[in-house]
Each structure stands twice: as structure tokens, then as C-alpha cells.
Design a protein around this motif. Structure first.
Motif, short mmCIF file in Angstrom:
data_model
loop_
_atom_site.label_atom_id
_atom_site.label_comp_id
_atom_site.label_asym_id
_atom_site.label_seq_id
_atom_site.Cartn_x
_atom_site.Cartn_y
_atom_site.Cartn_z
N ALA A 109 -10.67 6.28 -2.80
CA ALA A 109 -10.14 5.07 -3.45
C ALA A 109 -8.62 5.04 -3.28
CB ALA A 109 -10.49 5.08 -4.94
N PRO A 110 -8.03 3.86 -3.01
CA PRO A 110 -6.58 3.79 -2.83
C PRO A 110 -5.82 4.05 -4.13
CG PRO A 110 -7.54 1.59 -2.86
CD PRO A 110 -8.69 2.54 -2.82
N VAL A 111 -4.69 4.75 -4.00
CA VAL A 111 -3.82 5.04 -5.15
C VAL A 111 -2.67 4.05 -5.13
CG1 VAL A 111 -2.35 6.75 -6.25
CG2 VAL A 111 -4.46 7.48 -5.11
N GLN A 112 -2.54 3.24 -6.16
CA GLN A 112 -1.49 2.24 -6.22
C GLN A 112 -0.25 2.75 -6.95
OE1 GLN A 112 -1.56 -0.43 -4.51
NE2 GLN A 112 -3.71 -0.36 -3.89
N ASN A 113 -0.43 3.29 -8.14
CA ASN A 113 0.70 3.82 -8.92
C ASN A 113 0.72 5.34 -8.75
OD1 ASN A 113 2.56 4.64 -10.91
ND2 ASN A 113 2.12 2.80 -12.12
N VAL A 114 1.46 5.79 -7.75
CA VAL A 114 1.45 7.21 -7.40
C VAL A 114 2.04 8.05 -8.52
CG1 VAL A 114 2.27 8.92 -5.73
CG2 VAL A 114 1.64 6.62 -4.97
N GLN A 115 3.13 7.57 -9.12
CA GLN A 115 3.82 8.34 -10.16
C GLN A 115 2.89 8.64 -11.33
OE1 GLN A 115 7.36 6.46 -11.58
NE2 GLN A 115 7.87 8.09 -13.02
N THR A 124 0.84 -1.19 0.00
CA THR A 124 0.00 0.00 0.00
C THR A 124 0.88 1.24 0.00
OG1 THR A 124 -1.70 1.22 1.21
CG2 THR A 124 -0.14 -0.06 2.51
N THR A 125 0.38 2.29 -0.61
CA THR A 125 1.10 3.56 -0.63
C THR A 125 0.65 4.47 0.51
OG1 THR A 125 -0.54 4.56 -2.12
CG2 THR A 125 1.34 3.42 -3.13
N GLY A 126 -0.48 4.15 1.12
CA GLY A 126 -1.02 5.02 2.16
C GLY A 126 -1.72 6.25 1.59
N LEU A 127 -1.91 6.29 0.28
CA LEU A 127 -2.53 7.44 -0.38
C LEU A 127 -3.88 7.06 -0.98
CD1 LEU A 127 0.61 8.91 -2.18
CD2 LEU A 127 -0.51 9.80 -0.12
N THR A 181 7.91 6.76 2.07
CA THR A 181 8.07 6.65 3.52
C THR A 181 7.18 5.54 4.08
OG1 THR A 181 8.58 9.01 3.70
CG2 THR A 181 7.86 7.89 5.70
N VAL A 182 5.95 5.47 3.59
CA VAL A 182 5.03 4.42 4.04
C VAL A 182 5.58 3.04 3.69
CG1 VAL A 182 2.74 3.42 3.69
CG2 VAL A 182 2.99 5.90 3.95
N SER A 183 6.09 2.90 2.47
CA SER A 183 6.63 1.61 2.03
C SER A 183 7.87 1.21 2.83
CB SER A 183 6.97 1.67 0.54
OG SER A 183 5.81 1.89 -0.24
N HIS A 184 8.76 2.17 3.07
CA HIS A 184 9.97 1.88 3.83
C HIS A 184 9.65 1.44 5.26
CE1 HIS A 184 13.12 4.16 1.18
NE2 HIS A 184 12.31 3.39 0.47
N ASN A 185 8.69 2.12 5.87
CA ASN A 185 8.30 1.72 7.22
C ASN A 185 7.71 0.31 7.24
OD1 ASN A 185 9.12 4.21 8.22
ND2 ASN A 185 7.06 5.12 8.15
N SER A 186 6.91 0.01 6.24
CA SER A 186 6.30 -1.32 6.15
C SER A 186 7.35 -2.40 5.91
CB SER A 186 5.26 -1.35 5.03
OG SER A 186 4.65 -2.62 4.93
N ILE A 187 8.34 -2.09 5.09
CA ILE A 187 9.42 -3.04 4.80
C ILE A 187 10.24 -3.30 6.06
CG2 ILE A 187 11.60 -3.33 3.56
CD1 ILE A 187 10.27 -1.88 1.19
N GLN A 188 10.59 -2.24 6.77
CA GLN A 188 11.38 -2.40 7.99
C GLN A 188 10.61 -3.17 9.07
OE1 GLN A 188 14.74 -1.18 8.17
NE2 GLN A 188 14.62 -2.68 9.82
N GLN A 212 0.90 16.95 -0.52
CA GLN A 212 1.42 17.65 -1.69
C GLN A 212 2.43 16.80 -2.45
OE1 GLN A 212 3.08 21.48 -0.79
NE2 GLN A 212 3.42 22.02 -2.96
N ASN A 213 3.38 16.19 -1.76
CA ASN A 213 4.38 15.34 -2.41
C ASN A 213 3.98 13.88 -2.18
OD1 ASN A 213 6.63 14.01 -3.41
ND2 ASN A 213 8.09 15.49 -2.54
N GLY A 214 3.11 13.40 -3.03
CA GLY A 214 2.58 12.05 -2.88
C GLY A 214 3.63 10.96 -2.99
N GLN A 215 4.58 11.11 -3.88
CA GLN A 215 5.60 10.08 -4.08
C GLN A 215 6.49 9.93 -2.86
OE1 GLN A 215 5.92 8.05 -7.11
NE2 GLN A 215 6.93 6.95 -5.45
N ALA A 216 6.92 11.02 -2.28
CA ALA A 216 7.76 10.96 -1.09
C ALA A 216 6.99 10.34 0.08
CB ALA A 216 8.25 12.36 -0.73
N TYR A 217 5.72 10.70 0.17
CA TYR A 217 4.89 10.14 1.24
C TYR A 217 4.74 8.63 1.06
CZ TYR A 217 0.87 9.54 4.36
OH TYR A 217 0.03 9.13 5.36
N ALA A 218 4.50 8.18 -0.15
CA ALA A 218 4.35 6.75 -0.44
C ALA A 218 5.64 6.00 -0.16
CB ALA A 218 3.92 6.55 -1.89
#
Length: 259
Positions: free
Chosen positions: A113-119, A104-107, A145-152, A137-143
Motif C-alpha cells: 500500500a502506498p505511504v502518503q504521510n511518511v513522517q 507520491t512519496t515512492g514508498l 528525493t522522489v518529490s524533488h525529482n518530480s518537481i524538477q 531505512q530513511n523513508g523521509q529522505a527517500y520521499a
């Protein structure tokens, strides 16, 4: 008077003879009764002892084996050995649990509706919001961060829930669909190095990591063997230009990074 006297003596003599002839029979009967009574008391005593010691109704130690024969022929020693064997089997068959990060991107869109492909969504002019409805505002950076936290979190969880594991095989994927397969004995530190840009050279050239799957192994040797197997499996699915790891350090054809 003489006749009566003689007759009386005759009767008395006959009575004495009868008593003498009957006495051995009476004595034998009394002796037989005593022996039968003693035997009966002895049998009762033996049966009482047998029951109190768990030998069964037959008495004697030979009867102790009958219940075991009816239950499959096990002795106490064999039953104890089987129980210990079963315990060891359960211990060795403890299931190791794989872990993966949340995809998930968290966006979300304005409609929720969830956004899968933020770019691609942002390029198309879409606006992104978090779960609480706040504009990001910066959806890609936010996504990222969400992914990195989930991976860790997945790396920490797989190590915590699999204390018997001595090695781990993993596969990380970036936002461009490129994958890196590796193996380690310390997944938390290794995954953190990949996220921070200090991991393998191949992951340093990848874009932001968005997903990870980690498979625990009982030995480090098994983890490295599975690394090779997983690498060839991913390569067969996605093509040689999309997969690195397991000794393949070839630079990516498209090395542009969008971290």
C-alpha cells in the motif's frame, strides 16, 4: 398545229411566271437557314468556351458570379481572406498546458500500500519499502528525493511543452502544508533554486518541498498578474499563515524546518 403551238407557248410562259414568283421565297428560305445555322454554331462555340473556363452554362463573364452566389456570395478573394483569418485564429488559440508534480512519496508498506504521510507513518513504527520491495531505512529522505525529482521534472516539462509561453506562475507546497506562490520567466532555474535552498526567503524557511503546480502564461505581465490572483485564492483556502508570496515576505509563524 397552231393551237398546239400556241398552247405550248402559253404553258411555257406560265411556267416561267411561276418560277419567277417562287424564286424570291426560295432565296429567302435559304438565307434564313444559313443565318440560323451560323447562329447555332456561334452559340455552341460560346458555350464550349464558357464551360472550359468555368463560367457555367449561361456563357459570358456574368455567369461566373452565379456559383459564388449559390455558395453564400463569397468571391475568391473573400474565401482566401476567410481562410487566412481562420488560420490566424487557430494559431492564437493554441492551448497552454499546466503541469504539476506527482503526489507520491515512492514508498510503500510491506503489503504494497502506498505511504502518503511518511513522517507520521515512521513515527508510528511503520517500515517503508520502495516499489521493488526493498527496505528503505530513511523513508523521509527517500520521499524528499522522489518529490524533488518530480518537481524538477514538472518544471522542465512545462517549459518544453509550452514554447509560446513567456511567463509562468507557480505554487510550491512543503511537507507541512505551507505554500509559496511566485512567478518567473524561467521555471526550470527558479524551481531548482527553491529546491536547493537558494530561492525566496520564505521557501528557505519551509520544510522539504513535496509538490508544485505551474501555470504557463503568454506574457510575463500576465504571469505576475495571475500570481496575485493565485495568492489570494490560496490564502482564502488555507489561511494567511499558510501562504506566502506575491509580495508577502512575512516570516512563518512556525519556522522550524525539517528538510
Amino acid at each position: 398545229m397552231m393551237k398546239i403551238s400556241v398552247g405550248g407557248r402559253a404553258v411555257a410562259w406560265a411556267a416561267v411566271c411561276l418560277l419567277v414568283s417562287v424564286q424570291p421565297t426560295i432565296g429567302f428560305s435559304i438565307l434564313t437557314f444559313k443565318r440560323s445555322r451560323n447562329l447555332s454554331l456561334s452559340m455552341k462555340s460560346k458555350n464550349s468556351f464558357s464551360k472550359s473556363h468555368g463560367f457555367g452554362s449561361g456563357g459570358g463573364r456574368g455567369a461566373a458570379k452565379k456559383p459564388a452566389a449559390r455558395s453564400g456570395g463569397w468571391t475568391r478573394k473573400a474565401a482566401k481572406s476567410a481562410t487566412s483569418s481562420k488560420t490566424r485564429q487557430c494559431s492564437n488559440s493554441t492551448t497552454l498546458k499546466s503541469e504539476s508534480s506527482r503526489s507520491t512519496t515512492g514508498l510503500f508498506t510491506r503489503q504494497g500500500a502506498p505511504v502518503q504521510n511518511v513522517q507520521n507513518y515512521v513515527k508510528a513504527g511503520g517500515k517503508t519499502y520502495n516499489r521493488q520491495g526493498r527496505y528503505i531505512q530513511n523513508g523521509q529522505a527517500y520521499a524528499n528525493t522522489v518529490s524533488h525529482n518530480s518537481i524538477q521534472t514538472a518544471a522542465q516539462r512545462v517549459q518544453r511543452t509550452n514554447p509560446a509561453a513567456k511567463g509562468f506562475t507557480y505554487c510550491v507546497e512543503d511537507t507541512q502544508g505551507r505554500r509559496y506562490v511566485g512567478a518567473t520567466e524561467h521555471p526550470t532555474q527558479r524551481i531548482a533554486a527553491h529546491l536547493n535552498g537558494n530561492g525566496a526567503k520564505a521557501t528557505q524557511q519551509m520544510s522539504a518541498l513535496k509538490r508544485v503546480e505551474i501555470v504557463p502564461q503568454r506574457t510575463s505581465q500576465a504571469a505576475y498578474r495571475y500570481e496575485t490572483k493565485l495568492y489570494h485564492s490560496e490564502k482564502a483556502k488555507h489561511g494567511g499563515e499558510k501562504v506566502r508570496g506575491a509580495g508577502n515576505t512575512k516570516p512563518w509563524t512556525d519556522s522550524k524546518s525539517q528538510k
